[in-house]
Write a protein that holds these residues in place. Structure first.
Motif, PDB file in Angstrom:
ATOM      1  N   LYS A 152      -9.347   0.197 -18.194  1.00  9.41           N
ATOM      2  CA  LYS A 152     -10.109  -0.981 -17.790  1.00  9.41           C
ATOM      3  C   LYS A 152     -10.634  -1.707 -19.026  1.00  9.41           C
ATOM      4  O   LYS A 152     -11.545  -1.230 -19.697  1.00  9.41           O
ATOM      5  N   ALA A 153     -10.059  -2.841 -19.336  1.00  8.84           N
ATOM      6  CA  ALA A 153     -10.546  -3.644 -20.459  1.00  8.84           C
ATOM      7  C   ALA A 153     -11.774  -4.412 -20.012  1.00  8.84           C
ATOM      8  O   ALA A 153     -11.800  -5.011 -18.934  1.00  8.84           O
ATOM      9  N   VAL A 154     -12.816  -4.382 -20.843  1.00  8.91           N
ATOM     10  CA  VAL A 154     -14.058  -5.082 -20.530  1.00  8.91           C
ATOM     11  C   VAL A 154     -14.190  -6.282 -21.453  1.00  8.91           C
ATOM     12  O   VAL A 154     -13.766  -6.235 -22.613  1.00  8.91           O
ATOM     13  N   ARG A 155     -14.723  -7.349 -20.932  1.00  9.14           N
ATOM     14  CA  ARG A 155     -14.918  -8.547 -21.747  1.00  9.14           C
ATOM     15  C   ARG A 155     -16.010  -8.272 -22.770  1.00  9.14           C
ATOM     16  O   ARG A 155     -17.159  -8.025 -22.420  1.00  9.14           O
ATOM     17  N   ILE A 156     -15.655  -8.306 -24.036  1.00  2.00           N
ATOM     18  CA  ILE A 156     -16.632  -8.031 -25.085  1.00  2.00           C
ATOM     19  C   ILE A 156     -17.363  -9.322 -25.448  1.00  2.00           C
ATOM     20  O   ILE A 156     -16.785 -10.407 -25.409  1.00  2.00           O
ATOM     21  N   ASP A 175      -2.790   1.390 -16.127  1.00  2.00           N
ATOM     22  CA  ASP A 175      -3.383   2.341 -15.191  1.00  2.00           C
ATOM     23  C   ASP A 175      -3.913   3.552 -15.963  1.00  2.00           C
ATOM     24  O   ASP A 175      -3.624   3.741 -17.146  1.00  2.00           O
ATOM     25  N   ARG A 176      -4.736   4.359 -15.305  1.00  2.00           N
ATOM     26  CA  ARG A 176      -5.455   5.433 -15.993  1.00  2.00           C
ATOM     27  C   ARG A 176      -4.516   6.432 -16.664  1.00  2.00           C
ATOM     28  O   ARG A 176      -4.767   6.867 -17.789  1.00  2.00           O
ATOM     29  N   PRO A 207      -6.660  12.172 -16.524  1.00  2.00           N
ATOM     30  CA  PRO A 207      -6.767  11.986 -15.070  1.00  2.00           C
ATOM     31  C   PRO A 207      -5.722  12.812 -14.339  1.00  2.00           C
ATOM     32  O   PRO A 207      -4.774  13.337 -14.947  1.00  2.00           O
ATOM     33  N   ALA A 208      -5.893  12.939 -13.057  1.00  2.00           N
ATOM     34  CA  ALA A 208      -4.942  13.704 -12.244  1.00  2.00           C
ATOM     35  C   ALA A 208      -3.538  13.147 -12.408  1.00  2.00           C
ATOM     36  O   ALA A 208      -3.319  11.939 -12.338  1.00  2.00           O
ATOM     37  N   GLY A 209      -2.598  14.033 -12.658  1.00  2.00           N
ATOM     38  CA  GLY A 209      -1.200  13.626 -12.798  1.00  2.00           C
ATOM     39  C   GLY A 209      -0.780  13.281 -14.203  1.00  2.00           C
ATOM     40  O   GLY A 209       0.406  13.039 -14.457  1.00  2.00           O
TER      41      GLY A 209
END
Length: 686
Positions: free
Chosen positions: A462-466, A480-481, A572-574
Motif C-alpha cells: 500500500k503506497a501512501v501519499r507522502i 499485492d501483499r 503474508p499467507a501464501g
C-alpha cells in the motif's frame, strides 16, 4: 437649613461628582483605548514538535515571535517578575510603593534614579514607544497601564511583554533572544542564561554580550544575587549560574529544510506559522550527511534526500541540495522535485507485477543474454551477460535483459497505470506511450515520486501519499501483499556497498543513461529513504553510479538519522521462498510471452578455453602467487571448472577464473557450461 440637611447635601454632591468623574474617565477610556493589537511578527516554519526550522524577519527587519507562557521556562518567568515587578500579581498596573520610592529618589537626587515601572507600564511603553524620559511620559504610562489591566489578564500582559521586549539589535521578545544568543528555545534555558535574558531589556544595547561582555556578565550576576535575596534561589545555584560564560557572538537563526520552507511559504502567504511533519533533529543530521558527501564527491555535484514514514506518509526530512547557498552546486535548485531518469530503480515493481501474475518465483530461472525486442536491444551496465540466473539473482544484480523480458510480459501500460493509481505519473516524451525502455529509466519522475512508490514496498503493497503537511492522506495498492513481500525479501539480500554495514534495510540503486543521475532507495519495516546524486544542470559525470555514489550515502544517512530500526513485515499467507526443485515444472524457467522470442535470441557457440592453450607449458614462478589465470570464449553461463576431474569451489558467471595447481606435471583443465557442453586442454606445469 437643619443641622442634618447640610452634611447630607455635601455627601450627595460628592457622590454625584464622583460618579461624574468615573463616568468621565470611563468615557475617556473608551475614547482612547490602548493599542493592544500586536505588531507584525516573524513568519515561522516549525517542525513536528514546534522547533524552529526557518523564519522570516518582519518588514522593518526585526526578529519578533509571538510567545506563549507555556513555551518559556517557568523559572525564567519567576526571575523576571521578582526582578522587574515583584508585586506584579497583586497590583492593578501601578505599584504605589515603587512609585513612592522613585519619587523619594527624585527629590533626594534631583533626577530620576528609578522609574518605579511595573511590567504593565513597560508594556505600555513598548506598544507606544517614546524616546523621552520625563514625568509626563511616566504619567501617560501609568494611565495606559490602568487601561491595559482592565482589558488583559496578568498572563496575557506577560505574553505581550515577552513578545515585544528588546534584547539588542533587531531582537525583540524572549524567543528571538533565546535563539539568537543561545541557539535554543526559551523553555530550555539554563539558570545563567535565563538570568542574562532577564537583565537585557533594561539596557539592551549597553549589555549586549557580543559587544559588552563585562557589562552583560555584571548585569546577569546582579539578577542572580537579587534571586537569593528574594529566596527564589540559594547561594549554590547562583554560583553555578555565575560560572557560565556569556555568549561571545550572536548566532544565526535556524535555516533548515530551506527548499521545503520556501515551497510552503509560496503556497500559503497569509499564515504566520507553518508546521511541517519534518523532525528538526533528523533534518539536521541528514543535511550534515549531504554536505559531507557532496564535499567528497566534487565541487559541482549535489545530493538530495527524502525520508518518509511509510505508515502515515509523514516526511521526516527533506534535503533539496547539499547547500542552499552553494552556487557551485546550484544549491537553490530543489532536486527532490526535479524530473530525472530513475535508471533501474523501477525494476522492483516490474518483478512485483510478474509475481502477481504468477509468472515467476524467486528461484525461477530467467535468461540474461543478448536479446532483440523488435529492434530494442538492451545491454547490461557492465556490458557483460550472466546467462541463466535465478529471478532473485537477476534483481539483486540489476540485470537489464531479464527486467525487459518481464516488462514485456506484464505490459508497460499496466506498470504505468499502477504507478498512476499510487499517485505517480511517469513523464514520457510527448505523444509516446509507455514502452519497454521504462525498465531501464526511459521515463521521468522525481525523488519525491520514487519515495512514494517505495513506501508501498515498506507498507505491504500500500503506497501512501507522502507529504510534509499534516493532512488526510489516502493509500493505493501498488502491489499485492505477497508480491510486495517477495520483492522486499529479494532486495533485503542485496549486499551493502563497500565499507557499509548491514542495517536490516532493503534497497535498490539506479544510474541514468549517460551517468547523469545516481539513485539509491532503501527501506525497512517503516521508513523509506531516497537519495539522488548528480549535477543539477543534468551534465554527465563519468564514473557516477547508484551503487558507488548514492548507496554509501543511503547507508550513512540511515545510520545517522536517529530513527531507529523497524523490522520488515512478516510474510503474508501464501508468500514463500521455495527452492527451485520444489517449484512446479512450469515455474522452473521463465518463458517470455513474446512470440518469436527463440528466433530473436542470439545463440552462443560452445565454450572454448583460450588460455592456457592446448599443450602449453606454464611456469609457476612467473605467475603471481602461483596462480594461473584461465580464460574462455563462448558457452552459456554459469560455468563450472575442473582440474584433473576435481571441481573448483563454486560456479562462475564470468569467462575468467583462477587456478592454483597442486604441483608440477601434466594437468587437464575442463570447463562445463550451463547446458552441459564441455571444453578441455592439457597443460604442463613447470
Amino acid at each position: 437649613m437643619s443641622h442634618w440637611r447640610r452634611p447630607l447635601l455635601a455627601l450627595t454632591l460628592t457622590a454625584v461628582a464622583g460618579v461624574s468623574a468615573m463616568a468621565g474617565l470611563d468615557a475617556l477610556d473608551r475614547a482612547y483605548p490602548p493599542p493592544l493589537d500586536l505588531p507584525e511578527t516573524s513568519v515561522e516554519v516549525v517542525d513536528r514538535d514546534g522547533a524552529l526550522l526557518r523564519a522570516l524577519a518582519t518588514h522593518e527587519g526585526a526578529w519578533r515571535f509571538r510567545v506563549a507562557l507555556e513555551d518559556v521556562d517557568p523559572r525564567f518567568i519567576d526571575m523576571l517578575v521578582a526582578y522587574e515587578d515583584r508585586r506584579f500579581r497583586s497590583h492593578h498596573g501601578i505599584d504605589l510603593l515603587a512609585v513612592g520610592r522613585a519619587a523619594m529618589q527624585f527629590v533626594t537626587n534631583g533626577r530620576i534614579v528609578s522609574g518605579g515601572s511595573t511590567i504593565t507600564m513597560q508594556l505600555a511603553r513598548l506598544i507606544e514607544p517614546r524616546e523621552e524620559r520625563s514625568i509626563p511620559a511616566k504619567l501617560r504610562q501609568m494611565a495606559r497601564a490602568l487601561q491595559i489591566e482592565k482589558r488583559l489578564s496578568k498572563d496575557e500582559i506577560l505574553e505581550r511583554y515577552l513578545t515585544l521586549a528588546p534584547y539588542g539589535g533587531n531582537l525583540e521578545g524572549i524567543r528571538a533572544a533565546s535563539l539568537a544568543w543561545y541557539g535554543k528555545e526559551p523553555r530550555r534555558l539554563e539558570l545563567g542564561e535565563a538570568a542574562l535574558l532577564v537583565s537585557l531589556p533594561q539596557l539592551p544595547e549597553r549589555r549586549r554580550p557580543d559587544r559588552h561582555p563585562a557589562a552583560a556578565e555584571a548585569a546577569r550576576d546582579r539578577v542572580l544575587d537579587r534571586m537569593v535575596s528574594a529566596e527564589i534561589l540559594d547561594e549554590r545555584e547562583t554560583l553555578r549560574g555565575k560560572e557560565a560564560r556569556v555568549p561571545q557572538a550572536r548566532l544565526d537563526l535556524p535555516f533548515l529544510a530551506a527548499h521545503a520552507a520556501e515551497r510552503v511559504l509560496r503556497q500559503d502567504t497569509r499564515s504566520v506559522r507553518h508546521q511541517l511533519t519534518i523532525s528538526r533533529p533528523v533534518q539536521e543530521r541528514l543535511e550534515r550527511v549531504a554536505r559531507n558527501a557532496a564535499r567528497q564527491l566534487g565541487p559541482r555535484l549535489s545530493v538530495a534526500m527524502v525520508l518518509a514514514d511509510a505508515r502515515n506518509g509523514d516526511i521526516l526530512a527533506e534535503v533539496g541540495s547539499a547547500g542552499f547557498f552553494d552556487d557551485r552546486r546550484s544549491g537553490w535548485v530543489d532536486m527532490t522535485r526535479a524530473v530525472r531518469s530513475p535508471g533501474s530503480t523501477l525494476k522492483p515493481f516490474i518483478y512485483g507485477l510478474a509475481f502477481e501474475q504468477g509468472l515467476i518465483e524467486q528461484e525461477t530461472i530467467i535468461e540474461d543474454r543478448p536479446s532483440n525486442f523488435a529492434g530494442y536491444r538492451p545491454r547490461n551496465f557492465d556490458l557483460a551477460y550472466q546467462g541463466d540466473v535465478s529471478v532473485r539473482t537477476a534483481l539483486q544484480m540489476s540485470l537489464n535483459v531479464p527486467a525487459v523480458h518481464l516488462l514485456d510480459s506484464v505490459g508497460p501500460a499496466r506498470l504505468a497505470t499502477r504507478f498512476k493509481q499510487a499517485g505517480v505519473n511517469l513523464v514520457l516524451p510527448r505523444g509516446e506511450a509507455p514502452g519497454l525502455a521504462i525498465a531501464l529509466g526511459g521515463a521521468g519522475l522525481t525523488l519525491y515520486d520514487l519515495v512514494q512508490l517505495y513506501s508501498g514496498l515498506a507498507n505491504g503493497g500500500k503506497a501512501v501519499r507522502i507529504d510534509m503537511l499534516a493532512s488526510e492522506r489516502g493509500t493505493a495498492t501498488v502491489l499485492d501483499r505477497r508480491a510486495a513481500w517477495q520483492v522486499s525479501d529479494m532486495l533485503a539480500g542485496v549486499l551493502p556497498p563497500q565499507g557499509a554495514t548491514s542495517q536490516g534495510i532493503a534497497y535498490k540503486t539506479g544510474t541514468s543513461y549517460g551517468y547523469r543521475d545516481a539513485w539509491s532507495v532503501g527501506f525497512n519495516g517503516r521508513h523509506v529513504l531516497g537519495v539522488w546524486v548528480g549535477r543539477p544542470d543534468g551534465a554527465a559525470v563519468p564514473g557516477l553510479s547508484g551503487y558507488a555514489s548514492a548507496a554509501p550515502i543511503l547507508f550513512e544517512a540511515f545510520a545517522k538519522a536517529g530513527i531507529g530500526h523497524t523490522a520488515f513485515r512478516k510474510a503474508p499467507a501464501g508468500a514463500l521462498r521455495m527452492a527451485r526443485a520444489d517449484l512446479p515444472v512450469t515455474m522452473r524457467r521463465f518463458q517470455s510471452a513474446r512470440a518469436g522470442f527463440d528466433d530473436a535470441r542470439v545463440a552462443e557457440p560452445a565454450p572454448q578455453i583460450v588460455f592456457p592453450p592446448q599443450g602449453a607449458h606454464v611456469e609457476l614462478a612467473a605467475a603471481s602467487g602461483d596462480v594461473v589465470a584461465l580464460k574462455l570464449q563462448g558457452g552459456r553461463a554459469p560455468f563450472r571448472w575442473l582440474a584433473n576431474g576435481r571441481p573448483f569451489d563454486g560456479i562462475s558467471r564470468r569467462r575468467t577464473a583462477s587456478w592454483q595447481p597442486d604441483g608440477a606435471g601434466f594437468s587437464t583443465l575442463t570447463v562445463v557450461d550451463s547446458v552441459g557442453r564441455t571444453a578441455s586442454v592439457n597443460v604442463f606445469v613447470e
